[in-house]
Scaffold this active site. Structure first.
Site, mmCIF file in Angstrom:
data_model
loop_
_atom_site.group_PDB
_atom_site.id
_atom_site.type_symbol
_atom_site.label_atom_id
_atom_site.label_comp_id
_atom_site.label_asym_id
_atom_site.label_seq_id
_atom_site.Cartn_x
_atom_site.Cartn_y
_atom_site.Cartn_z
ATOM 1 N N LYS A 1 -29.370 1.896 -23.664
ATOM 2 C CA LYS A 1 -29.891 0.650 -23.624
ATOM 3 C C LYS A 1 -29.724 0.169 -22.027
ATOM 4 O O LYS A 1 -28.557 0.304 -21.725
ATOM 5 C CB LYS A 1 -29.865 -0.693 -24.912
ATOM 6 C CG LYS A 1 -28.045 -1.520 -24.302
ATOM 7 C CD LYS A 1 -27.833 -1.558 -25.872
ATOM 8 C CE LYS A 1 -26.402 -2.529 -25.963
ATOM 9 N NZ LYS A 1 -26.041 -3.095 -27.479
ATOM 10 N N TYR B 1 -20.951 -20.465 3.865
ATOM 11 C CA TYR B 1 -21.357 -21.137 3.689
ATOM 12 C C TYR B 1 -19.804 -22.401 2.823
ATOM 13 O O TYR B 1 -19.062 -22.220 1.622
ATOM 14 C CB TYR B 1 -21.919 -21.330 1.932
ATOM 15 C CG TYR B 1 -23.568 -20.535 1.980
ATOM 16 C CD1 TYR B 1 -24.610 -21.384 2.994
ATOM 17 C CD2 TYR B 1 -23.977 -19.021 1.891
ATOM 18 C CE1 TYR B 1 -25.625 -20.209 3.686
ATOM 19 C CE2 TYR B 1 -24.950 -18.306 1.628
ATOM 20 C CZ TYR B 1 -25.472 -19.150 2.525
ATOM 21 O OH TYR B 1 -27.215 -18.686 3.149
#
Ligand SMILES: *Cc1c(COP(=O)(O)O)cnc(C)c1O
Length: 373
Positions: free
Chosen positions: A37, A257
């Site tokens: 999956k 940042y």
């Protein structure tokens, strides 16, 4: 190195097959299914399924019907493909048309599948899932009892497996595992002759005399630790970013940042090519590490979308140049180590792996690729 991409993800299919065999050995005589999956936990469902099919695997699980539709054409007819999340109401005919086996999770789904089979005039395969205590998917025990008392509801339904799922398999000593196995066996008595599947990776590798007929292995195939003790699995992936740019900055310089990092010494900073859009956890800013030829380079400042900054002051200069490889996952940093630092599990690290990586599949060595001949 894939120059045009963010990083190189190497997937070692030989290690995958070694892990398949290791699970097989631990769970024998139970067969091992590959849980593929989420694109085989991000590693590529087609390539992963193909490699373990060649090693003898014949059972494959995905979560959604759309995943099954995408994968089925790539699997040989001898492979059985199961859909864990069951039958979406109204999707029965679609499911029946593409040779996949739904996991039936409720009496409504049983009735819908049986009705679909009647309409088509042939029997249809299915897995019946029961809830043995996880409260996630499957028939409640009383529903299973009711179903066993009304066997006509399973007319035209060919039960390939009775399954359930362990809640605490990552802690093999947890008493709840025994409790779930006991509940499962009690329900199994109502459906004599139907093969049993309960264990996932953690269950399959737990010391237990009996693992039923089929174990469903995901994370252990891909090299993640199946439970909370030493990891017996072979690492399957490595992830190498590369240096985009280098700069030397004086003590006191801010990085990234918010200038969230301040250099406390004259520093050599490398900007590397992977960011949070590539699945690298943003919360590893100023926490995680990269490695250059085995030398640790701490991540400094915040992780950006497409890049992050590492402090390479302690890395020998000859290893530092634009394009130089930087290990993010590999011999010095496992997927479990990254997950622990990021406060998550290896499953999440793998399934978030970026779509911007170049992928190299290392083939299974010839001598090892026997089994299905
Ligand atoms: C995802 C999943 C698995 C595989 O679990 P691992 O811990 O990765 O081995 C097995 N069974 C079910 C029902 C699952 O949802």
């Amino acid at each position: 190195m894939h120059e045009a991409t963010a990083a190189t993800l190497r997937i070692d299919l030989g290690a995958l097959v070694d892990n398949y065999r290791l699970i097989q050995h631990a769970a024998a005589p139970a067969a091992v299914a590959g849980v593929v999956k989420a694109d085989a936990y991000g590693l590529g469902a087609v390539e992963i399924s193909g490699a373990i099919f060649d090693a003898g695997c014949r059972h494959f699980f995905v979560a959604h019907l759309c995943e099954a539709m995408a994968l089925r054409p790539h699997l040989p007819p001898a492979a059985t493909l199961y859909v864990l999340n069951g039958l979406h109401p109204g999707a029965e005919a679609e499911c029946a048309a593409i040779d996949v086996v739904p996991v039936l999770n409720s009496l409504e789904q049983v009735d819908a599948w049986s009705a679909c089979a009647r309409t088509l005039g042939r029997s249809l395969p299915a897995v019946l899932q029961v809830d043995t205590g996880m409260s996630r998917l499957g028939l409640m025990p009383q529903d299973a009892t009711a179903l066993a008392a009304q066997p006509h509801r399973l007319d035209h339904v060919d039960l390939l497996l009775l399954m359930s799922h362990l809640a605490c398999a990552d802690h093999p000593d947890d008493a709840f595992n025994q409790q779930q196995w006991a509940s499962f066996r009690a329900i199994a008595d109502l459906f004599p002759g139907v093969p049993l599947s309960l264990d996932n990776s953690g269950g399959a590798l737990a010391m237990r005399p009996d693992h039923g007929d089929l174990v469903r292995a995901g994370i252990a195939l891909y090299g993640g630790a199946p439970h909370d003790s030493a990891n017996p699995m072979h690492p399957v992936i490595t992830l190498d970013a590369y240096i985009i740019q280098l700069r030397r900055v004086p003590a006191g310089t801010g990085v990234g940042y918010g200038l969230a990092h301040r250099c406390d010494r004259p520093s050599h900073i490398a900007t590397i090519s992977v960011g949070y859009a590539d699945g690298w956890p943003r919360n590893l800013g100023s926490v995680g590490s990269a490695f250059i030829d085995g030398v640790r380079a701490p991540i400094v400042g915040r992780v950006s979308m497409d890049s992050m900054t590492i402090d390479v002051t302690d890395v020998p200069d000859h290893l530092l140049y634009p394009g130089a490889p930087v290990e993010l996952i590999g011999p010095h940093q496992s997927i479990d180590a990254v997950a622990t630092q990021a406060g998550t599990i290896s499953y999440e690290i793998l399934t978030r792996l970026g779509r911007r990586y170049g992928r190299d599949y290392l083939p299974v060595p010839i001598a090892a690729s026997t089994g299905a001949l």
